[in-house]
Design a protein around this motif. Sequence first.
Motif, PDB file in Angstrom:
ATOM      1  N   TRP A   1     -43.129  34.160  16.957  1.00 20.61           N
ATOM      2  CA  TRP A   1     -43.132  34.766  18.134  1.00 20.61           C
ATOM      3  C   TRP A   1     -44.622  35.463  18.333  1.00 20.61           C
ATOM      4  N   ASP A   2     -44.972  36.006  17.423  1.00 20.06           N
ATOM      5  CA  ASP A   2     -46.447  36.483  17.243  1.00 20.06           C
ATOM      6  C   ASP A   2     -47.424  35.602  17.635  1.00 20.06           C
ATOM      7  N   ALA A   3     -47.239  34.351  17.222  1.00 16.01           N
ATOM      8  CA  ALA A   3     -48.169  33.256  17.516  1.00 16.01           C
ATOM      9  C   ALA A   3     -48.500  32.941  18.951  1.00 16.01           C
ATOM     10  N   TYR A   4     -47.201  32.907  19.538  1.00 22.28           N
ATOM     11  CA  TYR A   4     -47.121  32.772  21.153  1.00 22.28           C
ATOM     12  C   TYR A   4     -47.686  33.885  21.730  1.00 22.28           C
ATOM     13  N   ALA A   5     -47.386  35.115  21.544  1.00 24.58           N
ATOM     14  CA  ALA A   5     -48.045  36.551  22.025  1.00 24.58           C
ATOM     15  C   ALA A   5     -49.411  36.818  21.838  1.00 24.58           C
ATOM     16  N   VAL A   6     -50.081  36.320  20.916  1.00 27.00           N
ATOM     17  CA  VAL A   6     -51.533  36.724  20.558  1.00 27.00           C
ATOM     18  C   VAL A   6     -52.268  35.284  19.890  1.00 27.00           C
ATOM     19  N   ILE A   7     -53.465  34.985  20.258  1.00 27.10           N
ATOM     20  CA  ILE A   7     -54.290  33.993  19.623  1.00 27.10           C
ATOM     21  C   ILE A   7     -54.278  34.221  18.095  1.00 27.10           C
TER      22      ILE A   7
ATOM     23  N   TYR B   1     -60.220  39.904  25.956  1.00 24.48           N
ATOM     24  CA  TYR B   1     -58.923  38.910  25.497  1.00 24.48           C
ATOM     25  C   TYR B   1     -57.693  39.612  25.999  1.00 24.48           C
ATOM     26  N   ILE B   2     -57.533  40.609  25.965  1.00 30.77           N
ATOM     27  CA  ILE B   2     -56.066  41.482  26.582  1.00 30.77           C
ATOM     28  C   ILE B   2     -56.078  40.911  28.072  1.00 30.77           C
ATOM     29  N   ILE B   3     -56.847  41.270  28.911  1.00 33.28           N
ATOM     30  CA  ILE B   3     -57.049  41.005  30.113  1.00 33.28           C
ATOM     31  C   ILE B   3     -56.768  39.392  30.461  1.00 33.28           C
ATOM     32  N   LEU B   4     -57.454  38.569  29.854  1.00 27.49           N
ATOM     33  CA  LEU B   4     -57.099  37.222  30.084  1.00 27.49           C
ATOM     34  C   LEU B   4     -55.721  36.618  29.587  1.00 27.49           C
ATOM     35  N   SER B   5     -55.341  37.271  28.440  1.00 27.08           N
ATOM     36  CA  SER B   5     -54.006  36.999  27.820  1.00 27.08           C
ATOM     37  C   SER B   5     -53.003  37.342  28.919  1.00 27.08           C
TER      38      SER B   5
ATOM     39  N   GLN C   1     -67.489  43.979  20.095  1.00 30.91           N
ATOM     40  CA  GLN C   1     -65.979  43.516  19.697  1.00 30.91           C
ATOM     41  C   GLN C   1     -64.895  44.155  20.396  1.00 30.91           C
ATOM     42  N   TRP C   2     -65.115  45.505  20.597  1.00 30.18           N
ATOM     43  CA  TRP C   2     -64.317  46.254  21.574  1.00 30.18           C
ATOM     44  C   TRP C   2     -64.327  45.768  23.171  1.00 30.18           C
ATOM     45  N   LEU C   3     -65.441  45.667  23.377  1.00 29.15           N
ATOM     46  CA  LEU C   3     -65.459  44.749  24.912  1.00 29.15           C
ATOM     47  C   LEU C   3     -64.912  43.549  24.869  1.00 29.15           C
ATOM     48  N   LEU C   4     -64.914  42.682  23.890  1.00 32.23           N
ATOM     49  CA  LEU C   4     -63.985  41.202  23.524  1.00 32.23           C
ATOM     50  C   LEU C   4     -62.747  41.478  23.451  1.00 32.23           C
TER      51      LEU C   4
END
Lengths: 119, 177
Positions: free
Chosen positions: B63-69, B120-124, B113-116
């Motif tokens: 489940w986590d694998a699908y939720a987050v890279i 990532y959250i927005i892209l996800s 890293q914070w910006l990245l």
Amino acid sequence: MATKTHELGQDIVSTVTADTFETLVLNASGETVVEFMSYGCSHCHAIEPIFQEVARTMAATQNYYRVNVAIDSDLELSYHIEGTPTFVMFLDGAEVGRVEGPDPTLSSLTAAVTQPYHS
Amino acid sequence: MSDLLPLTKPTLLFDGQCAVCRRIALWVQRSAKNRAGESNIVERPIGNDPDELRSLNASLNIWDAYAVIHLLMPDGSMKQGGEAVAEVLRNLPNCRWFAWSFRVGVFGHRPFQWLLNGAYIILSKSRPLLGCESCGTPSQWMQPIRKSAKWVQSLFVKPSEQATKVHSTSRPSSKTS
């Protein structure tokens, strides 16, 4: 082994496939609840722990299975699943009710999977 | 767990049912080759078998694998989200020159890293809007953007063409995903 039971300890819902669906669901006696889901579905993810709890609570009187529609798309088509998660309730192998995307709360899901057997 | 599969390179897990993820994975695959033509990163779709995934890392949850890279490291550790993206970029020959910036610390924080992580959250969260048929319905705060995107799409795509683009797992249902 006909089904795959996950070894997380807390996962007591077995996955049923197209090969085992007839034996475990259609030929089963009593009450059987089948969740049509996919692991990529966020709503399925949200309801998963609730479903586990309901399954654990109701295990004495009901059988609980999941169908992964990403693998068993034929079952998805056969049962006209229009979104995941969809819970289909069977009694002695015949569908008696279904619910699509219930609220991920214990009371809501419990009511959804038991109501068809009481009406 | 003793029956873990040994990893010799960082292994990137991606959602094989998601068109956006497949495109990104393909780009990574092409970009990860070094001068010898060997890839620095191994990629594999998440798949549908929780047990198979746990054979890669015992603490990996499907489940986590699908939720987050997720990026599985050869030392047994796992990187997720923006940290995984940064590590992937560090392994791409054409990107590592700037990917090291994500380790730069300022007063105990890593601003790049914070910006990245934010990107990532927005892209996800945007994946359902970008063509991911398996990602379900977008978050509530994305709904206005989704409607706007659909409206713009309707201006350029004829209804008959739209009908042919509907995937079998893409559902019109608003509540379910």
